[in-house]
Design an enzyme around this catalytic site. Structure first.
Site, PDB file in Angstrom:
ATOM      1  N   HIS A 326       0.807  -1.220   0.000  1.00 30.01           N
ATOM      2  CA  HIS A 326       0.000   0.000   0.000  1.00 30.01           C
ATOM      3  C   HIS A 326       0.837   1.266   0.000  1.00 30.01           C
ATOM      4  CE1 HIS A 326      -3.238  -2.806   1.090  1.00 30.01           C
ATOM      5  NE2 HIS A 326      -4.047  -1.881   0.625  1.00 30.01           N
ATOM      6  N   GLY A 327       2.035   1.205   0.504  1.00 29.87           N
ATOM      7  CA  GLY A 327       2.838   2.418   0.485  1.00 29.87           C
ATOM      8  C   GLY A 327       4.144   2.274   1.227  1.00 29.87           C
TER       9      GLY A 327
END
Length: 476
Positions: A326-327
């Protein structure tokens, strides 16, 4: 071009009419049209990054055929490795390089070595995490002999870049989507109408629920020291519905749009906040990513077949990798870690498969036991979401600590108007929880009633939609 923009309102019917009335005579021409339109759609974000999609498509098309043609296993593995290195290399450079460079510089500083972090001045290409995983599924499945390599380069390139799900999923498997580009598609009125209903429901979730919640959430998280505990709880709850409305709304629009063109995409969300435990939540949330990690990471690691320590190891790996997908931020890793901790007890007690049906199936309401299960699961989820939303781990810890202060029992010092939109969403989805989406109204026999519901949802979008916000998952 955003799904919730005026430009898309013009783009979609134009493409639809050309697709069915101009390019419908020849399948290859129809696929070529989809390819051009998809590149145009993506190019409106930043035309320079089209080169990444094209290069990735060329590599995977060639590697897939090379894997199938190779006689020796070592050669097959070599071509698979090339495909994986190229795809993960792009993802690593654009998404993770700066994170590791900064962390390395900070680690050196802790040992008294001061160095400058050699970062790159680059932006993250929209959708890179989605189409990278989609193309990797192709070469892996060819390697596993679950799929024959594509010989039709136009169909393959169209599969990689298919505009409805290009930038934020669902992350389609080649075994499901690619064969649909080989088969002549005939217009199906019922499928198209259901697609329009799903688009309408997705727009409601995005524009009315997610975007209204976003305004309050942004204010609360940016001013958390000035908000009382009950207001912080409101912020956490609103973010839970913001990210659900935003991401599942995008998926609904993507799936509905695909149905207009004769394609069937996999369901990506199955009413996840009606889950009775964390295992059920992850079977219902972002299903295309969860099943991708299950099939291509968790099971190859041994899944749950080994001993207790292997199960624990694999559980933490899968959730940490999911968080990092996700990041490039410690907040996402903590979010993944929390979900692993939530999941671990029910897995070790062999209770992770007990809630495979729908809650209160065949009934109007849940019982007392189910109420407490739903409430506890949702509470755990919103605590984890705070880390997902916060800018730093420190900010998230402070936010959660302040949620349990004495002001918890005061009236929230935050705008609670979005609760009304959330209530409408929850009521409709509760009664539709065994369907594919919120506006499947086949059981409503009276046409005037069905159309009244559609009109009600449309009016909510028209009159109560908030200022247009970009989709959250575009940044991933």
């Amino acid at each position: 071009m955003l799904f919730n923009s005026f430009e898309y309102l013009l783009f979609l019917p134009t493409v639809f009419l050309l697709y069915w009335f101009v390019f419908n005579k020849n399948l290859r021409l129809q696929n070529a049209f989809l390819l051009v339109i998809s590149y145009f759609f993506y190019g409106l974000w930043d035309w320079r990054f089209l080169s990444l999609i094209i290069f990735s498509s060329i590599i995977d098309f060639y590697c897939g055929n090379a894997i199938a043609a190779a006689y020796k296993q070592v050669s097959k593995k070599m071509w698979l490795t090339i495909s994986m290195l190229v795809n993960l290399g792009f993802l690593g450079i654009f998404k993770y390089y700066n994170f590791f460079a900064k962390e390395f510089a900070e680690a050196c500083l802790s040992f008294g070595l001061e160095i400058d972090a050699l970062t790159l001045d680059i932006i993250l290409p929209v959708g890179i995490s989605f189409y990278t995983f989609q193309t990797m599924s192709y070469t892996i499945d060819v390697y596993r002999e679950k799929l024959k390599p594509s010989k039709d380069i136009i169909a393959f390139f169209a599969f990689v870049s298919f505009f409805p799900q290009l930038v934020a999923g669902p992350i389609e498997r080649a075994t499901n989507l690619l064969p649909q580009f080989y088969t002549k598609r005939n217009f199906d009125y019922k499928k198209a109408v259901d697609g329009l209903r799903q688009i309408l429901w997705g727009l409601f979730k995005k524009i009315v629920v997610a975007d209204n919640c976003a305004e309050v959430v942004n204010h609360i998280f940016e001013n958390q020291t000035d908000i009382n505990a009950s207001g912080l709880f409101v912020g956490a709850i609103f973010f839970a519905f913001q990210i659900y409305g935003d991401f599942s709304g995008y998926s609904d629009i993507a799936i509905g749009t695909s149905r207009l063109f004769g394609f069937n995409l996999m369901q990506n969300f199955a009413f996840p906040y009606f889950s009775r435990d964390i295992a059920e939540f992850w079977r219902r949330w972002h299903m295309s990513l969860s099943t991708w990690f299950r099939d291509y990471v968790y099971i190859p690691l041994g899944g749950s077949r080994g001993g207790t320590w292997m199960k624990i190891r694999n559980t933490f790996i899968i959730f940490l990798v999911s968080g990092f997908w996700h990041g490039a931020n410690w907040t996402f890793l903590i979010w993944g870690l929390l979900n692993a901790i939530y999941f671990l007890p029910i897995m070790l007690l062999n209770k992770n498969r007990i809630n495979t049906d729908t809650v209160a199936q065949g009934k109007y309401l849940f019982n007392i036991k189910e109420f407490f299960q739903l409430s506890l699961t949702f509470f755990l989820i919103i605590i984890a979401w705070v880390f997902f939303r916060a800018a730093s781990v420190t900010e998230a810890v402070q936010y959660i600590g302040s949620m349990f202060s004495a002001s918890l029992f005061q009236f929230p010092s935050a705008d609670i108007k979005p609760f009304l939109y959330i209530l409408i969403l929850v009521i409709i989805e509760w009664f539709q929880r065994e369907k594919q989406h919120g506006l499947v109204l086949d059981n409503v026999k009276l046409a005037p009633v069905r159309w009244s519901i559609y009109a009600f949802v449309f009016c909510l979008i028209l009159f109560f939609g908030a200022k247009s916000e970009s989709f959250i998952y575009f940044q991933f």
